[in-house]
Scaffold this motif. Sequence first.
Motif, short mmCIF file in Angstrom:
data_model
loop_
_atom_site.label_atom_id
_atom_site.label_comp_id
_atom_site.label_asym_id
_atom_site.label_seq_id
_atom_site.Cartn_x
_atom_site.Cartn_y
_atom_site.Cartn_z
N LYS A 6 57.82 46.96 45.92
CA LYS A 6 56.96 46.05 46.67
C LYS A 6 56.42 46.79 47.90
O LYS A 6 57.18 47.29 48.71
N ILE A 7 55.08 46.84 48.02
CA ILE A 7 54.44 47.60 49.09
C ILE A 7 53.46 46.71 49.85
O ILE A 7 52.66 46.00 49.24
N ASP A 8 53.53 46.73 51.17
CA ASP A 8 52.62 45.95 52.00
C ASP A 8 51.21 46.52 51.97
O ASP A 8 51.02 47.73 51.90
N VAL A 29 44.55 37.65 41.37
CA VAL A 29 45.75 38.36 40.95
C VAL A 29 45.44 39.10 39.66
O VAL A 29 44.93 38.53 38.71
N PHE A 30 45.69 40.38 39.61
CA PHE A 30 45.58 41.08 38.36
C PHE A 30 46.96 41.56 37.99
O PHE A 30 47.70 42.07 38.81
N GLY A 72 49.12 38.80 46.94
CA GLY A 72 48.69 38.36 48.25
C GLY A 72 48.53 39.51 49.21
O GLY A 72 47.59 40.29 49.10
N SER A 73 49.45 39.65 50.16
CA SER A 73 49.39 40.73 51.14
C SER A 73 50.27 41.91 50.75
O SER A 73 50.48 42.82 51.54
N LYS A 74 50.78 41.89 49.51
CA LYS A 74 51.62 42.97 49.00
C LYS A 74 51.19 43.30 47.58
O LYS A 74 50.45 42.56 46.95
N ILE A 75 51.67 44.42 47.06
CA ILE A 75 51.50 44.73 45.65
C ILE A 75 52.86 45.09 45.06
O ILE A 75 53.77 45.53 45.77
N GLU A 115 38.13 47.03 42.83
CA GLU A 115 38.65 47.85 43.91
C GLU A 115 39.06 46.97 45.08
O GLU A 115 38.47 45.91 45.30
N TYR A 116 40.09 47.43 45.79
CA TYR A 116 40.59 46.72 46.96
C TYR A 116 40.39 47.61 48.18
O TYR A 116 40.83 48.77 48.19
#
Length: 220
Positions: free
Chosen positions: A57-59, A18-19, A42-45, A72-73
């Motif tokens: 909140k974005i998936d 988690v950043f 997790g699966s969202k930002i 980087e993700y």
Amino acid sequence: MNFKMLSFAVFFIFISNVFAQNKGVVTFKNGDIKEGLIENKGSKILFTEIEASQPEKIDHEDIEHIKTGDIEYFRSSPNSKKLEEFQVIISGETMLVARNIQTNYGSMKVENETSYAQSGKLTASQSTQVSRRVVRGPTSRGTIIKYFIKKPGANNIEQVYRLIVGDVDWIGYKKKVKKQLGDCKSLIQKMNDGDFKDDEYGKGAELAAIVLYYNENCSN
């Protein structure tokens, strides 16, 4: 080339899952690119395009790529819904990236255990001594650093090396690297000659030197 300055970045890899509130750039699947504050969940930002505005909140499914600093993700495979976090060791057209994983693997111990066994008509005083290898543990958590090569246009990110911190190295990385970067004949020749070998800082520094050479001499 002198790659000693790279080695510290290669060895000291501390990647958090988690950043919090880091500035970065989000590339969406629809092609939009936005800069703002990013927090992974997790699966969202949580994404804040303007610092004073309400976070959105974005998936992960709606996002192609996230970049914040040297973290980087991106997806490790096309079918993955979730973006995975990597630290960029060598940037460029071809990248060397790494993941830090906490595990119980690091404290495994292999010991020789001696026991006595009776068989057939042997009495207790005539028992046979038996020695076998026993794996004990784990008793505490350890760290595994996994290194990957990411080539442009490739569907998958290929793991080429795994380092178990405080335990043993997983060797045999050259075959995996040659599979990914084998189109560069001069690189393969240098690898075979041992030009990138780094006894002081290990395989991570070797991989950094290899990918850097590839980008500087072999990329189209």
